[in-house]
Design an enzyme around this catalytic site. Structure first.
Site, mmCIF file in Angstrom:
data_model
loop_
_atom_site.group_PDB
_atom_site.id
_atom_site.type_symbol
_atom_site.label_atom_id
_atom_site.label_comp_id
_atom_site.label_asym_id
_atom_site.label_seq_id
_atom_site.Cartn_x
_atom_site.Cartn_y
_atom_site.Cartn_z
ATOM 1 C CG ASN A 30 3.874 17.627 39.045
ATOM 2 O OD1 ASN A 30 3.686 16.507 38.434
ATOM 3 N ND2 ASN A 30 3.380 18.696 39.374
ATOM 4 C CE LYS B 82 6.335 21.028 37.452
ATOM 5 N NZ LYS B 82 7.362 21.899 38.075
ATOM 6 C CG ASP C 218 8.601 27.334 38.850
ATOM 7 O OD1 ASP C 218 8.226 26.618 39.806
ATOM 8 O OD2 ASP C 218 8.068 28.482 38.822
ATOM 9 C CG PHE D 144 0.219 16.900 35.972
ATOM 10 C CD1 PHE D 144 0.599 18.070 36.844
ATOM 11 C CD2 PHE D 144 1.097 16.687 34.991
ATOM 12 C CE1 PHE D 144 1.552 18.993 36.140
ATOM 13 C CE2 PHE D 144 2.177 17.431 34.383
ATOM 14 C CZ PHE D 144 2.215 18.891 35.076
ATOM 15 N N GLY D 145 -2.724 18.002 37.212
ATOM 16 C CA GLY D 145 -2.839 19.528 37.584
ATOM 17 C C GLY D 145 -4.181 20.107 36.982
ATOM 18 C CG ASP E 186 -3.065 18.881 31.813
ATOM 19 O OD1 ASP E 186 -2.512 20.250 31.634
ATOM 20 O OD2 ASP E 186 -2.314 18.002 31.975
ATOM 21 C CE LYS F 62 0.404 18.373 29.823
ATOM 22 N NZ LYS F 62 0.454 18.121 31.095
ATOM 23 N NE ARG G 158 6.569 20.180 32.574
ATOM 24 C CZ ARG G 158 5.310 20.410 32.860
ATOM 25 N NH1 ARG G 158 4.195 19.818 32.390
ATOM 26 N NH2 ARG G 158 4.808 21.177 33.658
HETATM 27 P P1 ITT Z 1 8.159 20.652 41.790
HETATM 28 O O1 ITT Z 1 8.651 22.321 42.120
HETATM 29 O O2 ITT Z 1 8.614 19.560 42.496
HETATM 30 O O3 ITT Z 1 8.580 20.691 40.362
HETATM 31 P P2 ITT Z 1 5.489 21.458 41.508
HETATM 32 O O4 ITT Z 1 4.352 20.877 41.119
HETATM 33 O O5 ITT Z 1 5.355 22.198 42.878
HETATM 34 O O6 ITT Z 1 6.896 20.604 41.672
HETATM 35 P P3 ITT Z 1 5.772 24.018 40.122
HETATM 36 O O7 ITT Z 1 6.022 24.826 41.494
HETATM 37 O O8 ITT Z 1 6.257 24.324 38.935
HETATM 38 O O9 ITT Z 1 5.895 22.562 40.372
HETATM 39 O O10 ITT Z 1 4.276 24.091 39.999
HETATM 40 C C1 ITT Z 1 3.475 23.870 38.856
HETATM 41 C C2 ITT Z 1 2.093 23.934 39.160
HETATM 42 O O11 ITT Z 1 1.402 24.477 37.863
HETATM 43 C C3 ITT Z 1 1.687 22.301 39.132
HETATM 44 O O12 ITT Z 1 1.588 21.945 40.520
HETATM 45 C C4 ITT Z 1 0.178 22.648 38.251
HETATM 46 O O13 ITT Z 1 -0.768 22.819 39.516
HETATM 47 C C5 ITT Z 1 0.436 23.631 37.383
HETATM 48 N N1 ITT Z 1 1.082 22.997 35.933
HETATM 49 C C6 ITT Z 1 2.015 23.055 35.433
HETATM 50 N N2 ITT Z 1 2.156 22.476 34.337
HETATM 51 C C7 ITT Z 1 0.827 21.937 34.267
HETATM 52 C C8 ITT Z 1 0.598 20.806 33.198
HETATM 53 O O14 ITT Z 1 1.415 20.591 32.092
HETATM 54 N N3 ITT Z 1 -0.829 20.739 33.332
HETATM 55 C C9 ITT Z 1 -1.426 21.109 34.153
HETATM 56 N N4 ITT Z 1 -1.092 21.636 35.218
HETATM 57 C C10 ITT Z 1 0.338 22.254 35.322
#
Ligand code: ITT
Length: 194
Positions: A10, A13, A70, A150-151, A153, A173, A179
């Site tokens: 990601n 991240k 995670d 991202f995601g 947020d 942030k 995180r």
């Molecule tokens: P990796 O497993 O490769 O690290 P991933 O995106 O699949 O990537 P996760 O399985 O930990 O990672 O899923 C985390 C999800 O939670 C991420 O894709 C977002 O949808 C959400 N998320 C986590 N941290 C976030 C943040 O700081 N801001 C917004 N959404 C977040």
């Protein structure tokens, strides 16, 4: 300098983690430096189990000290969903946010509490993983706001700041996020590890 692999696919991240660890005496690299890195199936029932699964798998693959994250969003009115399924809640980020807003559309303002959780796992190849975790409290907003992060947020509103997570600067942030706070603890482990 000793290498530290930031084992996440990601990009959002990666930026936050690399920034939080930038001043430590490691050569921080990401999975972008390992184009053949496999996907790791997240079969765990908790953030901690999945963080450890990813850290151990990528430490074995790269042969280097490895850090995995995670994380996800837990919504009280949805019994903790999407939780460990946050990245699999719908195929794309806009679809996930729309799905969550829709699931919450009849939930009144005083029952929209949610939190982001993050578990960071650190492991040497063949070693025992250590974890650090933290969270940040907020509410699910009614509509997206902001373009940072991202995601989820844009739909995660922090009442004490009067802003969504996506309306914070990158530095703001990382100072208050699940995180950023988990990584502050991880920094202590990593510093002892040198
Ligand atoms: P990796 O497993 O490769 O690290 P991933 O995106 O699949 O990537 P996760 O399985 O930990 O990672 O899923 C985390 C999800 O939670 C991420 O894709 C977002 O949808 C959400 N998320 C986590 N941290 C976030 C943040 O700081 N801001 C917004 N959404 C977040």
């Amino acid at each position: 300098m000793k290498k530290l692999v930031v084992a996440t696919k990601n990009v959002g991240k990666v930026q936050e983690i690399v920034d939080a660890l930038a001043d430590l005496p490691f050569e921080v690299v990401s999975l972008q430096d390992y184009p053949d890195a496999p996907d790791v199936e997240e079969t765990g029932a908790s953030f901690a189990e999945n963080a450890i699964l990813k850290a151990v798998a990528y430490a074995d693959f790269t042969g280097e000290l490895t850090l995995a994250d995670d994380s996800g969003l837990e919504v009280d009115a949805l019994d903790g969903a999407p939780g460990v399924f946050s990245s699999r809640y719908a195929p794309t980020v806009p679809q996930r946010n729309a799905k969550l807003l829709d699931a919450m559309k009849n939930v009144p303002d005083d029952r929209r509490a949610a939190r982001f959780r993050c578990v960071v796992a650190i492991v040497e190849p063949g070693g025992t993983a250590r974890t650090c975790e933290d969270s940040v409290e907020g509410v699910v907003s009614r509509e997206p706001a902001g373009t940072g992060g991202f995601g989820y947020d844009p739909i995660f509103y922090i009442p004490s700041l009067g802003k969504s997570m996506a309306e914070l600067s990158f530095v703001e942030k990382n100072a208050i996020s699940h995180r950023g706070k988990a990584l502050k603890k991880a920094r202590k482990l990593l510093t002892k590890n040198i």
